[in-house]
Design a protein around this motif. Structure first.
Motif, PDB file in Angstrom:
ATOM      1  N   LYS A  67       1.002  -1.371   0.214  1.00 48.17           N
ATOM      2  CA  LYS A  67      -0.578  -0.714  -0.078  1.00 48.17           C
ATOM      3  C   LYS A  67       0.726   1.152   0.737  1.00 48.17           C
ATOM      4  O   LYS A  67       1.906   1.346  -0.477  1.00 48.17           O
ATOM      5  CB  LYS A  67      -1.131  -0.077   1.364  1.00 48.17           C
ATOM      6  CG  LYS A  67      -1.898  -1.337   1.100  1.00 48.17           C
ATOM      7  CD  LYS A  67      -3.572  -1.652   2.029  1.00 48.17           C
ATOM      8  CE  LYS A  67      -3.928  -2.392   2.046  1.00 48.17           C
ATOM      9  NZ  LYS A  67      -4.723  -1.960   2.879  1.00 48.17           N
ATOM     10  N   THR A  68       1.192   2.237   0.915  1.00 50.90           N
ATOM     11  CA  THR A  68       1.407   2.877   1.206  1.00 50.90           C
ATOM     12  C   THR A  68       2.169   3.635   1.894  1.00 50.90           C
ATOM     13  O   THR A  68       2.626   4.545   2.575  1.00 50.90           O
ATOM     14  CB  THR A  68       0.623   4.590   0.730  1.00 50.90           C
ATOM     15  OG1 THR A  68       0.088   4.224   1.682  1.00 50.90           O
ATOM     16  CG2 THR A  68      -0.430   4.577  -0.471  1.00 50.90           C
ATOM     17  N   TRP A  69       2.924   2.405   2.767  1.00 47.37           N
ATOM     18  CA  TRP A  69       3.526   2.176   3.977  1.00 47.37           C
ATOM     19  C   TRP A  69       4.752   2.404   3.329  1.00 47.37           C
ATOM     20  O   TRP A  69       5.192   3.646   4.398  1.00 47.37           O
ATOM     21  CB  TRP A  69       3.735   1.218   3.891  1.00 47.37           C
ATOM     22  CG  TRP A  69       4.686   1.032   5.502  1.00 47.37           C
ATOM     23  CD1 TRP A  69       4.006   0.235   6.425  1.00 47.37           C
ATOM     24  CD2 TRP A  69       6.241   0.336   5.555  1.00 47.37           C
ATOM     25  NE1 TRP A  69       5.208  -0.256   7.778  1.00 47.37           N
ATOM     26  CE2 TRP A  69       6.233   0.288   7.073  1.00 47.37           C
ATOM     27  CE3 TRP A  69       6.940   0.752   4.859  1.00 47.37           C
ATOM     28  CZ2 TRP A  69       7.149  -0.019   7.531  1.00 47.37           C
ATOM     29  CZ3 TRP A  69       8.634   0.796   5.194  1.00 47.37           C
ATOM     30  CH2 TRP A  69       8.641   0.300   7.073  1.00 47.37           C
ATOM     31  N   THR A  70       5.486   3.133   2.739  1.00 45.27           N
ATOM     32  CA  THR A  70       6.446   3.986   2.433  1.00 45.27           C
ATOM     33  C   THR A  70       6.544   5.019   1.947  1.00 45.27           C
ATOM     34  O   THR A  70       7.343   5.829   3.413  1.00 45.27           O
ATOM     35  CB  THR A  70       7.299   3.344   1.153  1.00 45.27           C
ATOM     36  OG1 THR A  70       8.070   1.521   0.849  1.00 45.27           O
ATOM     37  CG2 THR A  70       8.846   4.416   1.152  1.00 45.27           C
ATOM     38  N   GLU A  71       5.519   5.711   2.001  1.00 42.36           N
ATOM     39  CA  GLU A  71       5.032   7.278   1.715  1.00 42.36           C
ATOM     40  C   GLU A  71       4.889   7.789   3.949  1.00 42.36           C
ATOM     41  O   GLU A  71       5.244   8.973   4.210  1.00 42.36           O
ATOM     42  CB  GLU A  71       3.787   7.300   1.653  1.00 42.36           C
ATOM     43  CG  GLU A  71       4.191   7.319  -0.555  1.00 42.36           C
ATOM     44  CD  GLU A  71       4.082   6.135  -1.297  1.00 42.36           C
ATOM     45  OE1 GLU A  71       4.465   6.031  -2.007  1.00 42.36           O
ATOM     46  OE2 GLU A  71       4.446   5.077   0.161  1.00 42.36           O
ATOM     47  N   ALA A  72       4.125   6.565   4.444  1.00 41.95           N
ATOM     48  CA  ALA A  72       4.184   6.449   5.300  1.00 41.95           C
ATOM     49  C   ALA A  72       4.790   7.448   6.654  1.00 41.95           C
ATOM     50  O   ALA A  72       4.807   7.795   7.323  1.00 41.95           O
ATOM     51  CB  ALA A  72       2.639   5.971   6.175  1.00 41.95           C
ATOM     52  N   HIS A  73       6.370   5.519   5.878  1.00 39.31           N
ATOM     53  CA  HIS A  73       7.220   6.329   7.262  1.00 39.31           C
ATOM     54  C   HIS A  73       8.422   7.241   6.705  1.00 39.31           C
ATOM     55  O   HIS A  73       8.527   7.996   7.240  1.00 39.31           O
ATOM     56  CB  HIS A  73       8.306   4.771   5.850  1.00 39.31           C
ATOM     57  CG  HIS A  73       9.544   4.950   6.790  1.00 39.31           C
ATOM     58  ND1 HIS A  73       9.562   5.361   8.103  1.00 39.31           N
ATOM     59  CD2 HIS A  73      10.746   4.549   5.717  1.00 39.31           C
ATOM     60  CE1 HIS A  73      11.190   4.872   8.254  1.00 39.31           C
ATOM     61  NE2 HIS A  73      11.338   4.959   7.072  1.00 39.31           N
ATOM     62  N   MET A  74       8.347   8.196   5.322  1.00 39.62           N
ATOM     63  CA  MET A  74       8.508   9.070   5.003  1.00 39.62           C
ATOM     64  C   MET A  74       7.961   9.961   5.901  1.00 39.62           C
ATOM     65  O   MET A  74       8.434  11.334   6.940  1.00 39.62           O
ATOM     66  CB  MET A  74       8.923   8.995   3.381  1.00 39.62           C
ATOM     67  CG  MET A  74       9.707   8.088   3.241  1.00 39.62           C
ATOM     68  SD  MET A  74       8.762   7.873   0.838  1.00 39.62           S
ATOM     69  CE  MET A  74       9.582   9.969   0.359  1.00 39.62           C
ATOM     70  N   GLN A  75       6.356   9.927   6.071  1.00 42.51           N
ATOM     71  CA  GLN A  75       5.744  11.531   6.245  1.00 42.51           C
ATOM     72  C   GLN A  75       6.449  10.964   7.961  1.00 42.51           C
ATOM     73  O   GLN A  75       6.839  12.559   8.584  1.00 42.51           O
ATOM     74  CB  GLN A  75       4.345  10.916   6.874  1.00 42.51           C
ATOM     75  CG  GLN A  75       3.752  11.193   5.645  1.00 42.51           C
ATOM     76  CD  GLN A  75       2.381  10.889   5.245  1.00 42.51           C
ATOM     77  OE1 GLN A  75       1.632  10.681   6.384  1.00 42.51           O
ATOM     78  NE2 GLN A  75       1.767  10.914   4.346  1.00 42.51           N
TER      79      GLN A  75
END
Length: 328
Positions: A67-75
């Motif tokens: 999903k958008t796990w990487t983007e969430a981690h970056m946030q």
């Protein structure tokens, strides 16, 4: 413009950590300090089950590509570095009173899932602001670093890869993790031994990185897996439920905290559990009401408000009610 910003952020991430979807072969971790995989007597939650998909509790693991796990981690990295989405630092830089770390239950405080705003969680974000954002009337300043679906290994990876930088200072780090290691979409079903070791590994990492902070381990919240949690019942005669396993882990967590001066245990179970004599006697009468956990797993906004009150009371005993900075 939003897409352009996301692309720039992703390129920055690659520059620092490399391309996230590339698989690297790493030697499996079998021991870390006093934690040894050989000490795990049974890996599966059910005593009569010998085969289950259960990850190594000592091995950090990312979820790139999900999903958008990487983007969430970056946030979360940006939040941990006290940087707004446009790349500008907040002013003035503040020391947090409390930083919350965990999975979807923790991320829920922000009103998001995998870093994306969720309409039905807007009320929860308001509860957070009212209690943990001093600019919005809260008693303390708090920061949320959670990602939905994370297990112990995922959180361990995150705090080793940017979500716990040196500049992130807080009097208290509040940890809640482990429920997904027990049961995630019918998979895994790891034993309490595995889950407890995974939490221990995270706490030991936190103590190394933040030696001056108090770490509060929130006991795993109650959860129902009986009849898919339709009536919220927690225990069943003759059956080991996930709540039985949660109880076992929480007992170990409380004992673990008693052995370390820098750790505090927090039991939130009484906030969520009620009794109904029609369900049975003793613990078999216990259940989670729908207005506190509609799916018998994730708290409702009402439950978060009760939980927030209990957390602020606990923080008061730790911080002695003092503000971290003067507000002018």
């Amino acid at each position: 413009m939003v897409i352009f910003t996301a692309v720039l952020s992703f390129k920055s991430y690659v520059a620092i950590y490399g391309y996230p979807f590339q698989q690297h072969k790493e030697e499996a971790v079998t021991k870390w300090r006093d934690l040894h995989l050989d000490d795990i007597g049974h890996w599966c939650m059910q005593p009569n089950v010998t085969t289950c998909e259960c990850a190594n509790p000592l091995q950090p693991m990312h979820r790139h590509g999900h999903k958008t796990w990487t983007e969430a981690h970056m946030q979360n990295e940006k939040l941990a570095r006290n940087i707004e989405q446009d790349g500008m630092k907040k002013s003035p830089f503040r020391e947090m009173d409390v930083v919350f770390l965990g999975d979807s239950i923790t991320e829920g405080w922000r009103g998001t899932s995998f870093g994306k705003a969720v309409e039905k969680k807007e009320e929860i974000a308001i509860v957070f602001d009212q209690n943990f954002d001093m600019d919005k009337g809260g008693e303390y300043d708090g920061l949320v670093l959670g990602i939905a679906g994370d297990k112990c290994q995922n959180l361990l990876w995150r705090i080793q890869h940017g979500e716990m930088p040196k500049k992130l200072k807080a009097k208290v780090f509040w940890l809640l993790i482990g429920t997904n290691d027990f049961l995630k979409e019918g998979l895994d079903q790891c034993s309490e031994e595995v889950v407890f070791m995974g939490i221990q590994r995270i706490v030991e990492e936190m103590m190394i990185q933040k030696p001056d902070a108090t770490i509060v381990i929130n006991g795993l919240l109650p959860r129902s897996d009986i009849g898919r949690g339709n009536d919220g019942r927690l225990y069943e005669i003759g059956t080991k439920t996930v709540m039985n396993a949660i109880d076992a882990v929480n007992i170990q967590l409380e004992e673990y905290c008693d052995e370390h001066d820098e750790l505090e245990y927090f039991d939130a179970s009484k906030i969520f559990i009620r009794t109904d004599s029609n369900l049975g006697k003793g613990k078999y009468a216990k259940f989670i009401p729908k207005d506190f956990m509609n799916d018998s797993l994730h708290p409702t906004a009402r439950a978060y408000s009760y939980w927030a009150k209990a957390i602020t009371e606990k923080l008061e005993t730790i911080i002695n009610g003092k503000l971290t900075i003067d507000r002018l």
